[in-house]
Motif scaffolding. Structure first.
Motif, mmCIF file in Angstrom:
data_model
loop_
_atom_site.group_PDB
_atom_site.id
_atom_site.type_symbol
_atom_site.label_atom_id
_atom_site.label_comp_id
_atom_site.label_asym_id
_atom_site.label_seq_id
_atom_site.Cartn_x
_atom_site.Cartn_y
_atom_site.Cartn_z
ATOM 1 N N LEU A 120 -22.274 -7.607 1.149
ATOM 2 C CA LEU A 120 -23.486 -7.933 1.901
ATOM 3 C C LEU A 120 -24.733 -7.486 1.138
ATOM 4 O O LEU A 120 -25.699 -8.231 1.000
ATOM 5 C CB LEU A 120 -23.433 -7.260 3.273
ATOM 6 N N ARG A 121 -24.688 -6.263 0.616
ATOM 7 C CA ARG A 121 -25.835 -5.749 -0.153
ATOM 8 C C ARG A 121 -25.999 -6.511 -1.472
ATOM 9 O O ARG A 121 -27.120 -6.709 -1.935
ATOM 10 C CB ARG A 121 -25.667 -4.253 -0.397
ATOM 11 N N ALA A 122 -24.880 -6.933 -2.039
ATOM 12 C CA ALA A 122 -24.938 -7.667 -3.312
ATOM 13 C C ALA A 122 -25.673 -8.998 -3.166
ATOM 14 O O ALA A 122 -26.274 -9.482 -4.127
ATOM 15 C CB ALA A 122 -23.530 -7.904 -3.849
ATOM 16 N N ALA A 183 -40.694 -11.415 1.610
ATOM 17 C CA ALA A 183 -40.446 -9.973 1.549
ATOM 18 C C ALA A 183 -40.138 -9.412 2.943
ATOM 19 O O ALA A 183 -39.242 -8.573 3.102
ATOM 20 C CB ALA A 183 -41.653 -9.255 0.949
ATOM 21 N N HIS A 184 -40.865 -9.889 3.949
ATOM 22 C CA HIS A 184 -40.642 -9.420 5.321
ATOM 23 C C HIS A 184 -39.248 -9.814 5.806
ATOM 24 O O HIS A 184 -38.529 -8.995 6.413
ATOM 25 C CB HIS A 184 -41.705 -10.017 6.248
ATOM 26 N N HIS A 190 -32.219 -6.125 4.917
ATOM 27 C CA HIS A 190 -31.879 -4.765 4.497
ATOM 28 C C HIS A 190 -31.653 -3.861 5.716
ATOM 29 O O HIS A 190 -30.711 -3.056 5.742
ATOM 30 C CB HIS A 190 -32.983 -4.178 3.617
ATOM 31 N N ALA A 191 -32.510 -3.991 6.718
ATOM 32 C CA ALA A 191 -32.394 -3.171 7.927
ATOM 33 C C ALA A 191 -31.097 -3.485 8.676
ATOM 34 O O ALA A 191 -30.422 -2.576 9.198
ATOM 35 C CB ALA A 191 -33.596 -3.404 8.840
ATOM 36 N N ILE A 192 -30.725 -4.755 8.719
ATOM 37 C CA ILE A 192 -29.469 -5.160 9.375
ATOM 38 C C ILE A 192 -28.284 -4.558 8.633
ATOM 39 O O ILE A 192 -27.352 -4.023 9.246
ATOM 40 C CB ILE A 192 -29.365 -6.703 9.434
ATOM 41 N N ALA A 193 -28.317 -4.623 7.304
ATOM 42 C CA ALA A 193 -27.237 -4.059 6.484
ATOM 43 C C ALA A 193 -27.122 -2.548 6.706
ATOM 44 O O ALA A 193 -26.014 -2.002 6.813
ATOM 45 C CB ALA A 193 -27.468 -4.370 5.010
ATOM 46 N N LEU A 207 -31.660 -5.894 15.972
ATOM 47 C CA LEU A 207 -32.281 -6.328 14.717
ATOM 48 C C LEU A 207 -32.030 -7.813 14.441
ATOM 49 O O LEU A 207 -32.927 -8.533 13.993
ATOM 50 C CB LEU A 207 -31.764 -5.493 13.547
ATOM 51 N N VAL A 208 -30.815 -8.262 14.702
ATOM 52 C CA VAL A 208 -30.500 -9.677 14.475
ATOM 53 C C VAL A 208 -31.245 -10.553 15.481
ATOM 54 O O VAL A 208 -31.725 -11.642 15.135
ATOM 55 C CB VAL A 208 -28.973 -9.928 14.540
ATOM 56 N N THR A 209 -31.379 -10.076 16.709
ATOM 57 C CA THR A 209 -32.149 -10.826 17.713
ATOM 58 C C THR A 209 -33.598 -10.996 17.262
ATOM 59 O O THR A 209 -34.159 -12.099 17.319
ATOM 60 C CB THR A 209 -32.121 -10.103 19.078
ATOM 61 N N VAL A 210 -34.203 -9.916 16.794
ATOM 62 C CA VAL A 210 -35.587 -9.971 16.305
ATOM 63 C C VAL A 210 -35.683 -10.894 15.087
ATOM 64 O O VAL A 210 -36.623 -11.696 14.971
ATOM 65 C CB VAL A 210 -36.086 -8.547 15.941
ATOM 66 N N HIS A 211 -34.702 -10.786 14.209
ATOM 67 C CA HIS A 211 -34.688 -11.594 12.989
ATOM 68 C C HIS A 211 -34.643 -13.089 13.308
ATOM 69 O O HIS A 211 -35.467 -13.868 12.814
ATOM 70 C CB HIS A 211 -33.478 -11.192 12.147
#
Length: 223
Positions: A120-122, A183-184, A190-193, A207-211
């Motif tokens: 996921l981070r990759a 960037a936002h 990143h925050a979700i990860a 976080l996913v709901t906001v995203h």
């Protein structure tokens, strides 16, 4: 169409009753049409329709087979329709994603493996505001796909994959690039990860709901 619908319904009933199972070969056309009380032409049309939605697989010179009936395979028809949607109907798709994706991520929080977190981070390595739209779309699809896969629900995963149109995503990322909002959006990824790594299911859901809601609101203003 009424006769074809009847033929489709009768084949569906055979599947539901277990007379036909995944991987089975259908009886010859003449035999099946007589058994179901259908004309051969209406049966032929029904087979064509069921082939289109990946329920049947017509193999020239070999016969007609029931497919694996895998959820991902059957949802390909949904994905095709999603790519055709334009303008306001795209918002309805995002409303569905806003309901399903946070719930999927919530499931993933307790199941995601260290390898999946690394993958996921990759997906975010080397991604920034200078990345072209094609690569941004690939990152976005892979990011959300890894989370969906980690949730471990094939039906939910295949439905979300069908709703995740690359055509729609390209349009969104192109707009975000023009508005310098990449960037936002990446910061939200990143925050979700981070929340997934901590196993904080409620935070992940929020976080996913906001995203998803943020992208949906952007779309409402853009359309």
């Amino acid at each position: 169409m009424a006769v074809t619908d009847e033929a489709i319904g009768k084949i569906k009933d055979m599947l539901i009753r277990g007379e036909l199972k995944a991987g089975d070969r259908l009886p010859p056309e003449k035999e099946l049409s007589e058994r179901l009380g259908l004309s051969r032409s209406s049966l032929r049309e029904a087979v064509k329709a069921l082939e289109l939605i990946r329920v049947l697989d017509v193999r020239r010179g070999d016969g007609t087979y029931v497919t694996s009936l895998d959820a991902k395979l059957l949802n390909e028809a949904v994905a095709f329709v999603v790519d055709l949607h334009q303008d306001r109907s795209i918002l309805e798709l995002f409303e569905v994603r806003r309901i399903l994706e946070p719930a999927t991520a919530h499931l993933a929080a307790s199941k995601i493996s260290p390898d999946e977190l690394t993958a996921l981070r990759a997906t975010m390595d080397g991604i920034d505001e200078n990345t072209d739209v094609e690569e941004l779309v690939a990152h976005d699809l892979e990011f959300h796909s890894i989370i969906t896969e980690a949730a471990g629900n094939d039906y939910l995963g295949s439905l979300l994959e069908a709703l995740s149109s690359s055509t729609v995503r390209a349009r969104i990322w192109r707009g975000l690039t023009q508005e310098k909002a990449v960037a936002h959006t990446l910061a939200e990824h990143h925050a979700i990860a981070d929340a997934l790594e901590r196993g904080d299911a409620e935070l992940v859901r929020a976080l996913v709901t906001v995203h998803i809601s943020g992208v949906e609101n952007w779309l409402r203003q853009a359309l």
